[in-house]
Design an enzyme around this catalytic site. Structure first.
Site, PDB file in Angstrom:
ATOM      1  N   GLY A 137      27.269  97.338  93.354  1.00  0.00           N
ATOM      2  CA  GLY A 137      28.554  97.261  92.884  1.00  0.00           C
ATOM      3  C   GLY A 137      28.654  97.016  91.383  1.00  0.00           C
ATOM      4  O   GLY A 137      27.904  97.515  90.940  1.00  0.00           O
ATOM      5  N   CYS A 138      29.599  96.377  91.018  1.00  0.00           N
ATOM      6  CA  CYS A 138      29.791  96.071  89.693  1.00  0.00           C
ATOM      7  C   CYS A 138      28.617  95.410  88.996  1.00  0.00           C
ATOM      8  O   CYS A 138      28.033  94.669  89.519  1.00  0.00           O
ATOM      9  CB  CYS A 138      31.193  95.002  89.329  1.00  0.00           C
ATOM     10  SG  CYS A 138      31.196  94.711  87.805  1.00  0.00           S
ATOM     11  N   PHE A 139      28.136  96.257  87.946  1.00  0.00           N
ATOM     12  CA  PHE A 139      26.742  95.780  87.318  1.00  0.00           C
ATOM     13  C   PHE A 139      26.853  94.437  86.535  1.00  0.00           C
ATOM     14  O   PHE A 139      25.955  93.969  86.527  1.00  0.00           O
ATOM     15  CB  PHE A 139      26.216  97.079  86.575  1.00  0.00           C
ATOM     16  CG  PHE A 139      27.234  97.468  85.442  1.00  0.00           C
ATOM     17  CD1 PHE A 139      28.271  97.134  84.961  1.00  0.00           C
ATOM     18  CD2 PHE A 139      26.776  99.018  84.891  1.00  0.00           C
ATOM     19  CE1 PHE A 139      28.763  97.773  83.881  1.00  0.00           C
ATOM     20  CE2 PHE A 139      27.546  99.552  84.064  1.00  0.00           C
ATOM     21  CZ  PHE A 139      28.643  98.814  83.431  1.00  0.00           C
ATOM     22  N   TRP A 140      27.993  94.003  86.153  1.00  0.00           N
ATOM     23  CA  TRP A 140      28.304  92.546  85.537  1.00  0.00           C
ATOM     24  C   TRP A 140      27.460  91.531  86.207  1.00  0.00           C
ATOM     25  O   TRP A 140      26.713  90.702  86.021  1.00  0.00           O
ATOM     26  CB  TRP A 140      29.598  92.419  85.257  1.00  0.00           C
ATOM     27  CG  TRP A 140      30.356  93.288  84.199  1.00  0.00           C
ATOM     28  CD1 TRP A 140      29.876  94.180  83.464  1.00  0.00           C
ATOM     29  CD2 TRP A 140      31.805  93.447  84.304  1.00  0.00           C
ATOM     30  NE1 TRP A 140      30.772  94.734  82.688  1.00  0.00           N
ATOM     31  CE2 TRP A 140      31.963  94.200  83.268  1.00  0.00           C
ATOM     32  CE3 TRP A 140      32.768  92.906  84.843  1.00  0.00           C
ATOM     33  CZ2 TRP A 140      33.323  94.625  82.907  1.00  0.00           C
ATOM     34  CZ3 TRP A 140      34.176  93.127  84.095  1.00  0.00           C
ATOM     35  CH2 TRP A 140      34.324  93.939  83.500  1.00  0.00           C
TER      36      TRP A 140
END
Length: 157
Positions: free
Chosen positions: A9-12
């Site tokens: 998902g979102c890499f953050w």
């Protein structure tokens, strides 16, 4: 030192979660296994480049094994959902394990098999050799360290 690239998902959030694990010595976010060289965030988000938002991880195998690292990864994703994690939707948010060392493949396959026992639906997490990884723009690197209140689909508490 060993290396692996994980997309969840979102890499953050993946980067922030992984950076807190003992034995992880380096993380950076970027775009993995797409068709365009050095894509921008906007291009990846358009869905046409084929890249996954991913986190490159360098780890000390004497402190954390690949099996332990993968168990932590499975705990922060829903591996049965295609192209979606949390509120994020799109092919760039698919879940993937990209390996750099062919010797890691058996551990990865065994881990995925073990994880499948926890689900009725099939796991759709891709397992592929890393073909390319382009570092994301600087403002994405360590994003949640720089922006502690920033969006994250992973519970980091």
């Amino acid at each position: 030192m060993k290396e692996i690239v994980l997309a969840g998902g979102c890499f953050w959030g993946v980067e922030e979660y992984m950076s807190r694990i003992e034995g992880i010595v380096e993380t950076k976010v970027g775009y993995a296994n797409g068709i365009k060289e050095n894509p921008s965030y906007e291009e990846v988000c358009s869905g046409v480049t084929g890249h996954a938002e991913a986190c490159y991880i360098k780890y000390d195998e004497s402190i954390i094994s690949l099996e332990e690292l993968l168990n932590k990864f499975w705990s922060i994703i829903d591996p049965t959902v295609l192209n979606k994690q949390g509120n994020d939707r799109g092919t760039q948010y698919r879940t993937c394990i990209f390996y750099l060392d062919e010797k890691d493949l058996n551990v990865i396959i065994k881990s995925k098999y073990q994880e499948q026992k926890n689900y009725r639906k099939p796991i759709v997490t891709e397992v592929e050799p890393l073909k390319c990884f382009y570092e994301a723009e600087e403002y994405h690197q360590k994003y949640l360290k720089k922006n502690p209140g920033g969006y994250c689909h992973i519970h980091l508490d």
